[in-house]
Motif scaffolding. Structure first.
Motif, PDB file in Angstrom:
ATOM      1  N   LYS A   6       0.852  -1.113  -0.151  1.00 39.58           N
ATOM      2  CA  LYS A   6      -0.090   0.003   0.016  1.00 39.58           C
ATOM      3  C   LYS A   6       0.850   1.354   0.097  1.00 39.58           C
ATOM      4  CE  LYS A   6      -3.847  -0.095   2.345  1.00 39.58           C
ATOM      5  NZ  LYS A   6      -4.697  -0.266   3.178  1.00 39.58           N
ATOM      6  N   THR A  35      -6.561  -0.595 -10.892  1.00 43.87           N
ATOM      7  CA  THR A  35      -7.232  -1.003  -9.683  1.00 43.87           C
ATOM      8  C   THR A  35      -8.449  -0.306  -9.936  1.00 43.87           C
ATOM      9  OG1 THR A  35      -7.223  -0.872  -7.200  1.00 43.87           O
ATOM     10  CG2 THR A  35      -6.451   0.904  -8.351  1.00 43.87           C
ATOM     11  N   ASN A  36      -9.551  -0.155  -8.959  1.00 47.39           N
ATOM     12  CA  ASN A  36     -10.626   0.219  -9.215  1.00 47.39           C
ATOM     13  C   ASN A  36     -10.672   1.874  -8.575  1.00 47.39           C
ATOM     14  OD1 ASN A  36     -13.438   0.943  -8.056  1.00 47.39           O
ATOM     15  ND2 ASN A  36     -14.039  -0.948  -8.687  1.00 47.39           N
ATOM     16  N   VAL A  39     -10.848   2.386  -4.762  1.00 45.98           N
ATOM     17  CA  VAL A  39      -9.636   2.015  -4.111  1.00 45.98           C
ATOM     18  C   VAL A  39      -8.895   3.371  -4.026  1.00 45.98           C
ATOM     19  CG1 VAL A  39      -7.525   0.670  -3.875  1.00 45.98           C
ATOM     20  CG2 VAL A  39      -9.783  -0.561  -4.575  1.00 45.98           C
ATOM     21  N   ARG A  42     -10.344   5.809  -1.750  1.00 43.70           N
ATOM     22  CA  ARG A  42     -10.399   5.631  -0.322  1.00 43.70           C
ATOM     23  C   ARG A  42      -8.853   5.776  -0.035  1.00 43.70           C
ATOM     24  NH1 ARG A  42     -11.197   0.201  -0.359  1.00 43.70           N
ATOM     25  NH2 ARG A  42     -13.281   0.402  -0.637  1.00 43.70           N
TER      26      ARG A  42
END
Length: 154
Positions: A6, A35-36, A39, A42
């Motif tokens: 991360k 990725t989405n 994500v 967030r």
């Protein structure tokens, strides 16, 4: 055990954002990073709470870096993630009755705490500006150009 990437991913996103004058959408970053968009949002909302990015609404909106890269360290970003576990190794049990295991735990605990302190001190000396300078030197040496529209691995 799976590695926690991360911090690396967030640094990657921040450096891409720093390369553009305009706001960058979550959708564009998500496509580039495989990725989405949820994500990305967030992640960036946590960085917004820490004051590192800001969001702009409406047409042409998206995310922008909110502070100079010289003012943001790896430690700052690490802390904004909630200071995740740095090492995957640890004690077999936390409160052993076995005296041998108590000795092992004590030695491992001291070594891991010293290593953590050293690593976090180092994180505090590296700014996003330094990462950006390294990136630009690598880009120049490679002859490549950057394009956020291209895919990247997060």
């Amino acid at each position: 055990m799976k590695r926690d990437s991360k911090l690396s991913g967030i640094l990657h996103v921040l450096l891409h954002m720093a390369e553009t004058e305009s706001a960058v959408t979550s959708e564009l970053m998500a496509r580039a990073m495989h990725t989405n968009p949820v994500v990305i949002r967030r992640i960036l909302s946590g960085l917004r709470d820490a004051g590192f990015v800001r969001s702009e609404k409406g047409h042409g909106g998206g995310w922008k870096i909110a502070r100079p890269l010289t003012e943001i360290t790896l430690r700052d970003v690490y802390d904004s993630l909630g200071a995740p576990q740095l090492f995957s190794i640890g004690n077999r049990t936390e409160s052993p009755e076995c005296l041998v295991e108590q000795s092992v735990n004590a030695a491992l605990g001291r070594a891991l705490e010293e290593a953590k302190a050293l690593l976090l001190d180092r994180f505090g000396t590296v700014t996003l500006a330094q990462l950006g300078e390294d990136f630009h030197a690598r880009m120049l040496a490679s002859g490549k150009t950057i394009d956020l529209e291209q895919s990247h691995a997060i």
